[in-house]
Design a protein around this motif. Structure first.
Motif, PDB file in Angstrom:
ATOM      1  N   GLY A 160      21.522  20.156  35.899  1.00 58.44           N
ATOM      2  CA  GLY A 160      21.771  18.775  35.491  1.00 58.44           C
ATOM      3  C   GLY A 160      20.679  17.797  35.850  1.00 58.44           C
ATOM      4  N   VAL A 161      19.512  18.293  36.243  1.00 53.59           N
ATOM      5  CA  VAL A 161      18.390  17.402  36.561  1.00 53.59           C
ATOM      6  C   VAL A 161      17.957  16.660  35.310  1.00 53.59           C
ATOM      7  CG1 VAL A 161      15.935  17.346  37.189  1.00 53.59           C
ATOM      8  CG2 VAL A 161      17.556  18.695  38.555  1.00 53.59           C
ATOM      9  N   GLN A 162      17.756  15.373  35.461  1.00 53.77           N
ATOM     10  CA  GLN A 162      17.322  14.539  34.335  1.00 53.77           C
ATOM     11  C   GLN A 162      15.931  13.947  34.544  1.00 53.77           C
ATOM     12  OE1 GLN A 162      21.035  12.376  35.061  1.00 53.77           O
ATOM     13  NE2 GLN A 162      21.331  12.355  32.852  1.00 53.77           N
ATOM     14  N   ARG A 163      15.459  13.950  35.794  1.00 55.36           N
ATOM     15  CA  ARG A 163      14.141  13.380  36.091  1.00 55.36           C
ATOM     16  C   ARG A 163      13.411  14.320  37.045  1.00 55.36           C
ATOM     17  NH1 ARG A 163      12.446   8.251  35.163  1.00 55.36           N
ATOM     18  NH2 ARG A 163      14.594   7.595  34.764  1.00 55.36           N
ATOM     19  N   LEU A 164      12.213  14.772  36.645  1.00 56.69           N
ATOM     20  CA  LEU A 164      11.418  15.702  37.439  1.00 56.69           C
ATOM     21  C   LEU A 164      10.133  15.008  37.880  1.00 56.69           C
ATOM     22  CD1 LEU A 164      10.782  18.533  38.570  1.00 56.69           C
ATOM     23  CD2 LEU A 164       9.861  19.123  36.306  1.00 56.69           C
ATOM     24  N   TRP A 165       9.911  14.957  39.191  1.00 57.40           N
ATOM     25  CA  TRP A 165       8.736  14.305  39.755  1.00 57.40           C
ATOM     26  C   TRP A 165       7.718  15.332  40.224  1.00 57.40           C
ATOM     27  CZ3 TRP A 165      12.576  11.213  43.153  1.00 57.40           C
ATOM     28  CH2 TRP A 165      13.022  10.089  42.460  1.00 57.40           C
ATOM     29  N   LEU A 166       6.433  14.974  40.082  1.00 60.30           N
ATOM     30  CA  LEU A 166       5.329  15.753  40.639  1.00 60.30           C
ATOM     31  C   LEU A 166       4.528  14.865  41.570  1.00 60.30           C
ATOM     32  CD1 LEU A 166       5.999  17.393  37.946  1.00 60.30           C
ATOM     33  CD2 LEU A 166       3.667  18.248  38.137  1.00 60.30           C
ATOM     34  N   GLY A 167       3.938  15.463  42.594  1.00 55.82           N
ATOM     35  CA  GLY A 167       3.192  14.711  43.589  1.00 55.82           C
ATOM     36  C   GLY A 167       1.728  14.523  43.243  1.00 55.82           C
ATOM     37  N   SER A 188      11.107  15.814  27.208  1.00 55.80           N
ATOM     38  CA  SER A 188      12.195  14.895  26.890  1.00 55.80           C
ATOM     39  C   SER A 188      12.650  15.051  25.447  1.00 55.80           C
ATOM     40  CB  SER A 188      11.774  13.446  27.161  1.00 55.80           C
ATOM     41  OG  SER A 188      10.658  13.080  26.375  1.00 55.80           O
ATOM     42  N   HIS A 189      11.816  15.659  24.613  1.00 55.37           N
ATOM     43  CA  HIS A 189      12.180  15.933  23.221  1.00 55.37           C
ATOM     44  C   HIS A 189      13.154  17.106  23.109  1.00 55.37           C
ATOM     45  CE1 HIS A 189      11.767  16.736  18.919  1.00 55.37           C
ATOM     46  NE2 HIS A 189      11.393  17.963  19.213  1.00 55.37           N
ATOM     47  N   GLY A 213      18.280  18.942  26.946  1.00 59.25           N
ATOM     48  CA  GLY A 213      18.274  18.550  28.353  1.00 59.25           C
ATOM     49  C   GLY A 213      17.594  17.222  28.577  1.00 59.25           C
ATOM     50  N   GLY A 214      16.611  16.910  27.742  1.00 58.26           N
ATOM     51  CA  GLY A 214      15.949  15.614  27.800  1.00 58.26           C
ATOM     52  C   GLY A 214      15.367  15.263  29.158  1.00 58.26           C
ATOM     53  N   ILE A 215      14.762  16.228  29.848  1.00 59.26           N
ATOM     54  CA  ILE A 215      14.210  15.965  31.173  1.00 59.26           C
ATOM     55  C   ILE A 215      12.996  15.046  31.068  1.00 59.26           C
ATOM     56  CG2 ILE A 215      13.045  16.992  33.169  1.00 59.26           C
ATOM     57  CD1 ILE A 215      14.795  19.426  32.860  1.00 59.26           C
ATOM     58  N   VAL A 216      12.987  14.019  31.901  1.00 58.88           N
ATOM     59  CA  VAL A 216      11.857  13.093  31.990  1.00 58.88           C
ATOM     60  C   VAL A 216      10.923  13.585  33.090  1.00 58.88           C
ATOM     61  CG1 VAL A 216      11.181  10.728  32.576  1.00 58.88           C
ATOM     62  CG2 VAL A 216      13.216  11.137  31.176  1.00 58.88           C
ATOM     63  N   VAL A 217       9.639  13.681  32.784  1.00 58.42           N
ATOM     64  CA  VAL A 217       8.644  14.138  33.758  1.00 58.42           C
ATOM     65  C   VAL A 217       7.785  12.954  34.171  1.00 58.42           C
ATOM     66  CG1 VAL A 217       6.725  15.724  34.198  1.00 58.42           C
ATOM     67  CG2 VAL A 217       8.598  16.413  32.683  1.00 58.42           C
ATOM     68  N   GLU A 218       7.668  12.750  35.492  1.00 52.25           N
ATOM     69  CA  GLU A 218       6.919  11.603  36.006  1.00 52.25           C
ATOM     70  C   GLU A 218       6.078  11.999  37.220  1.00 52.25           C
ATOM     71  OE1 GLU A 218       9.958   7.926  35.018  1.00 52.25           O
ATOM     72  OE2 GLU A 218      10.190   9.008  36.928  1.00 52.25           O
TER      73      GLU A 218
END
Length: 201
Positions: free
Chosen positions: A102-109, A133-134, A137-142
């Motif tokens: 259920g992760v919706q936002r994935l962060w990288l350092g 995001s397309h 699941g639509g995960i946003v990567v930031e």
């Protein structure tokens, strides 16, 4: 929005974990030489912050190059630690697992100095975010710290030096080699932070 961090165990991702407090963290053993130390460092910060930590294993060493794979760098490499399409691979592998939780936002350092590699630039993150995001699941990567230097990220995060001491930055081994780009950056950052203490900043 449920958040997760791709946690490498280096200074940048550990400081980001302290600053942003993701709900989940993922570390990937993809065949890199320092995988064991990176996993230990990641597990330590997750334990301190009570963040559930998942280790994914996918052996891509045969596809690697340079310091992290223990081979000669590709002739087209921008630096000795270049591993072709590494961030693209890691984001994909973590997203494959994270979407099921259920992760919706994935962060990288990623930080400003990572821009030496194409997959460390704002343009890369715009594109990989658009791609994930397309999809279902639509995960946003930031990359929340992409505009910061490592020392500035550490200052922003206010991570204690006792926690930062867990960071493993060496590209070549589980014990710091003291001469790779990762080790050099680690020592230079500590020297800058020590100068802050000396001047009272």
């Amino acid at each position: 929005m449920k958040t997760a961090l791709l946690l490498s165990g280096g200074m940048d991702s550990i400081a980001l974990a302290w600053w942003k407090r993701p709900e989940l963290a993922f570390t990937v053993d993809y065949g890199q030489l320092a995988a064991t130390a990176e996993i230990s460092a990641s597990a330590a910060i997750c334990s301190a912050l009570d963040i559930p930590h998942t280790v994914l294993r996918f052996d891509a060493k045969a596809l690697g190059s340079g310091d992290m794979a223990g081979t000669a760098p590709d002739p087209n490499a921008p630096a000795s630690d270049w591993w072709p399409y590494r961030n693209q691979l890691l984001v994909t592998l973590v997203a494959m697992k994270a979407v099921a939780t259920g992760v919706q936002r994935l962060w990288l350092g990623t930080v400003a100095s990572d821009g030496i590699h194409k997959d460390g630039t704002p343009e890369f993150f715009e594109n990989i975010n658009r791609l994930l995001s397309h999809q279902e699941g639509g995960i946003v990567v930031e990359a929340p710290a992409i505009g910061l230097r490592t020392a500035d990220l550490i200052r922003q995060s206010d991570i204690p030096r006792s926690m930062l001491a867990w960071a493993h930055s060496c590209h070549k081994a589980d014990v710091p080699c003291c001469h790779c780009r990762g080790c050099n950056k680690h020592f230079e950052t500590l020297q800058e932070l020590d100068a802050d203490v000396a001047t009272g900043d």
